[in-house]
Motif scaffolding. Sequence first.
Motif, PDB file in Angstrom:
ATOM      1  N   ILE A   1      44.860 -23.766 -25.417  1.00  0.00           N
ATOM      2  CA  ILE A   1      45.613 -24.179 -24.013  1.00  0.00           C
ATOM      3  C   ILE A   1      45.017 -22.767 -23.022  1.00  0.00           C
ATOM      4  O   ILE A   1      45.822 -21.978 -23.695  1.00  0.00           O
ATOM      5  CB  ILE A   1      46.686 -24.204 -23.918  1.00  0.00           C
ATOM      6  N   ARG A   2      44.741 -22.730 -22.164  1.00  0.00           N
ATOM      7  CA  ARG A   2      44.374 -21.381 -21.377  1.00  0.00           C
ATOM      8  C   ARG A   2      44.879 -21.476 -20.199  1.00  0.00           C
ATOM      9  O   ARG A   2      45.186 -20.482 -19.516  1.00  0.00           O
ATOM     10  CB  ARG A   2      43.204 -21.287 -21.613  1.00  0.00           C
ATOM     11  N   ASP A   3      45.576 -22.736 -19.655  1.00  0.00           N
ATOM     12  CA  ASP A   3      46.444 -22.721 -18.541  1.00  0.00           C
ATOM     13  C   ASP A   3      47.474 -22.814 -18.856  1.00  0.00           C
ATOM     14  O   ASP A   3      48.259 -23.521 -19.453  1.00  0.00           O
ATOM     15  CB  ASP A   3      45.731 -24.026 -17.697  1.00  0.00           C
ATOM     16  N   TYR A   4      48.767 -21.941 -18.323  1.00  0.00           N
ATOM     17  CA  TYR A   4      49.954 -21.915 -18.960  1.00  0.00           C
ATOM     18  C   TYR A   4      50.890 -23.243 -18.107  1.00  0.00           C
ATOM     19  O   TYR A   4      51.553 -23.668 -18.805  1.00  0.00           O
ATOM     20  CB  TYR A   4      50.452 -20.713 -18.126  1.00  0.00           C
ATOM     21  N   ASP A   5      50.537 -23.526 -16.903  1.00  0.00           N
ATOM     22  CA  ASP A   5      51.057 -24.611 -15.937  1.00  0.00           C
ATOM     23  C   ASP A   5      50.566 -26.111 -17.793  1.00  0.00           C
ATOM     24  O   ASP A   5      51.291 -27.067 -17.623  1.00  0.00           O
ATOM     25  CB  ASP A   5      50.789 -25.416 -15.078  1.00  0.00           C
ATOM     26  N   GLU A   6      49.575 -25.954 -17.386  1.00  0.00           N
ATOM     27  CA  GLU A   6      48.805 -27.481 -18.945  1.00  0.00           C
ATOM     28  C   GLU A   6      49.822 -26.805 -20.031  1.00  0.00           C
ATOM     29  O   GLU A   6      50.460 -27.779 -19.995  1.00  0.00           O
ATOM     30  CB  GLU A   6      47.723 -26.600 -18.826  1.00  0.00           C
ATOM     31  N   TYR A   7      49.712 -25.490 -20.554  1.00  0.00           N
ATOM     32  CA  TYR A   7      50.799 -25.609 -20.955  1.00  0.00           C
ATOM     33  C   TYR A   7      52.229 -26.193 -21.548  1.00  0.00           C
ATOM     34  O   TYR A   7      52.904 -26.800 -22.273  1.00  0.00           O
ATOM     35  CB  TYR A   7      50.707 -23.940 -22.226  1.00  0.00           C
ATOM     36  N   ILE A   8      52.932 -26.265 -20.287  1.00  0.00           N
ATOM     37  CA  ILE A   8      54.219 -26.549 -20.123  1.00  0.00           C
ATOM     38  C   ILE A   8      54.017 -27.915 -20.543  1.00  0.00           C
ATOM     39  O   ILE A   8      55.250 -28.140 -20.246  1.00  0.00           O
ATOM     40  CB  ILE A   8      54.467 -26.119 -18.807  1.00  0.00           C
ATOM     41  N   ASN A   9      53.240 -28.477 -19.180  1.00  0.00           N
ATOM     42  CA  ASN A   9      53.239 -29.713 -19.941  1.00  0.00           C
ATOM     43  C   ASN A   9      52.993 -30.239 -21.028  1.00  0.00           C
ATOM     44  O   ASN A   9      53.535 -31.693 -21.960  1.00  0.00           O
ATOM     45  CB  ASN A   9      51.422 -30.700 -18.407  1.00  0.00           C
TER      46      ASN A   9
ATOM     47  N   ARG B   1      45.051  -9.019 -22.807  1.00  0.00           N
ATOM     48  CA  ARG B   1      44.307  -9.841 -23.595  1.00  0.00           C
ATOM     49  C   ARG B   1      44.991 -11.239 -24.137  1.00  0.00           C
ATOM     50  O   ARG B   1      45.940 -11.260 -23.813  1.00  0.00           O
ATOM     51  CB  ARG B   1      43.527  -9.452 -24.797  1.00  0.00           C
ATOM     52  N   GLY B   2      44.709 -11.838 -24.719  1.00  0.00           N
ATOM     53  CA  GLY B   2      45.347 -13.461 -25.206  1.00  0.00           C
ATOM     54  C   GLY B   2      45.229 -14.640 -23.935  1.00  0.00           C
ATOM     55  O   GLY B   2      44.829 -15.559 -23.348  1.00  0.00           O
ATOM     56  N   ALA B   3      46.655 -14.615 -23.136  1.00  0.00           N
ATOM     57  CA  ALA B   3      47.164 -15.555 -22.451  1.00  0.00           C
ATOM     58  C   ALA B   3      45.955 -16.847 -22.650  1.00  0.00           C
ATOM     59  O   ALA B   3      45.677 -18.030 -22.041  1.00  0.00           O
ATOM     60  CB  ALA B   3      46.127 -14.869 -21.083  1.00  0.00           C
ATOM     61  N   HIS B   4      46.956 -17.287 -23.595  1.00  0.00           N
ATOM     62  CA  HIS B   4      46.467 -18.513 -24.351  1.00  0.00           C
ATOM     63  C   HIS B   4      47.657 -19.447 -25.288  1.00  0.00           C
ATOM     64  O   HIS B   4      48.819 -18.430 -26.533  1.00  0.00           O
ATOM     65  CB  HIS B   4      45.373 -19.173 -25.179  1.00  0.00           C
ATOM     66  N   ALA B   5      47.790 -20.683 -25.822  1.00  0.00           N
ATOM     67  CA  ALA B   5      48.201 -20.916 -27.143  1.00  0.00           C
ATOM     68  C   ALA B   5      47.079 -22.018 -27.546  1.00  0.00           C
ATOM     69  O   ALA B   5      46.464 -22.203 -27.217  1.00  0.00           O
ATOM     70  CB  ALA B   5      49.839 -21.867 -26.457  1.00  0.00           C
ATOM     71  N   HIS B   6      48.436 -22.230 -28.943  1.00  0.00           N
ATOM     72  CA  HIS B   6      46.765 -22.976 -29.731  1.00  0.00           C
ATOM     73  C   HIS B   6      47.739 -24.049 -30.375  1.00  0.00           C
ATOM     74  O   HIS B   6      49.496 -24.443 -30.604  1.00  0.00           O
ATOM     75  CB  HIS B   6      46.392 -22.208 -31.005  1.00  0.00           C
ATOM     76  N   LYS B   7      47.140 -25.410 -30.023  1.00  0.00           N
ATOM     77  CA  LYS B   7      48.563 -26.745 -30.371  1.00  0.00           C
ATOM     78  C   LYS B   7      48.537 -26.642 -31.763  1.00  0.00           C
ATOM     79  O   LYS B   7      49.307 -27.308 -32.780  1.00  0.00           O
ATOM     80  CB  LYS B   7      47.508 -27.618 -29.836  1.00  0.00           C
ATOM     81  N   THR B   8      47.118 -26.363 -32.737  1.00  0.00           N
ATOM     82  CA  THR B   8      47.342 -26.151 -34.527  1.00  0.00           C
ATOM     83  C   THR B   8      47.596 -25.252 -34.934  1.00  0.00           C
ATOM     84  O   THR B   8      48.269 -24.767 -36.405  1.00  0.00           O
ATOM     85  CB  THR B   8      47.074 -27.899 -35.214  1.00  0.00           C
TER      86      THR B   8
ATOM     87  N   LEU C   1      52.929 -21.257 -29.788  1.00  0.00           N
ATOM     88  CA  LEU C   1      53.599 -20.006 -28.656  1.00  0.00           C
ATOM     89  C   LEU C   1      52.715 -19.844 -27.939  1.00  0.00           C
ATOM     90  O   LEU C   1      51.523 -19.491 -28.170  1.00  0.00           O
ATOM     91  CB  LEU C   1      53.613 -19.158 -29.178  1.00  0.00           C
ATOM     92  N   TRP C   2      53.041 -19.555 -26.247  1.00  0.00           N
ATOM     93  CA  TRP C   2      52.072 -18.797 -25.108  1.00  0.00           C
ATOM     94  C   TRP C   2      52.313 -17.436 -26.237  1.00  0.00           C
ATOM     95  O   TRP C   2      52.820 -16.536 -26.518  1.00  0.00           O
ATOM     96  CB  TRP C   2      52.534 -19.306 -24.376  1.00  0.00           C
ATOM     97  N   ARG C   3      50.680 -16.930 -25.624  1.00  0.00           N
ATOM     98  CA  ARG C   3      50.690 -15.253 -26.401  1.00  0.00           C
ATOM     99  C   ARG C   3      49.720 -14.399 -25.383  1.00  0.00           C
ATOM    100  O   ARG C   3      48.790 -14.882 -24.669  1.00  0.00           O
ATOM    101  CB  ARG C   3      50.276 -15.050 -27.811  1.00  0.00           C
ATOM    102  N   ASP C   4      50.139 -13.416 -24.740  1.00  0.00           N
ATOM    103  CA  ASP C   4      49.483 -11.976 -23.869  1.00  0.00           C
ATOM    104  C   ASP C   4      49.841 -10.901 -24.843  1.00  0.00           C
ATOM    105  O   ASP C   4      50.505 -11.001 -25.075  1.00  0.00           O
ATOM    106  CB  ASP C   4      50.444 -12.182 -23.247  1.00  0.00           C
TER     107      ASP C   4
END
Length: 140
Positions: free
Chosen positions: A121-129, A47-54, A94-97
């Motif tokens: 942020i639910r897309d890893y490429d978007e997260y890196i950007n 589960r997870g596969a996302h990061a949070h902005k704030t 932080l991205w988390r899985d």
Amino acid sequence: MQYQIINIKTVQTRKEGQLSFFEGAHDFPFTIKRIYYIHHVPAGAKRGAHAHKTLQQMLFCPYGSVTIFLSDGEKTEEIHLDNPSIGIVLQPGLWRDMLWNIDNSVLCVAADQYYDESDYIRDYDEYINYLKVQKEEANI
């Protein structure tokens, strides 16, 4: 990497087991606005596969075993939550899985914000950007 392992206060009772507790804004760096938990997940599920902005969160596993995989876009780390008196405070960005190691493990989360889909942020490429933009803005 922006996280902190914390020891959740635990009191040993005479013969009735242990009692663990935490107090928001006293035991970690934010006031709790939301608590949720993930349960009835089979072993091997991710589960997870996302990061949070704030959003800031504190994760703990009161029953079972869940592995948290973290990335800050450059480094990765994994933390095994399998002791109900250990938690992890995650800072924004932080991205988390999460991997369920045992059937029906329970992952509890205390968060400093109410649910807001726009914070995810639910897309890893978007997260890196997103991280690149944050670094550029910080250097301005």
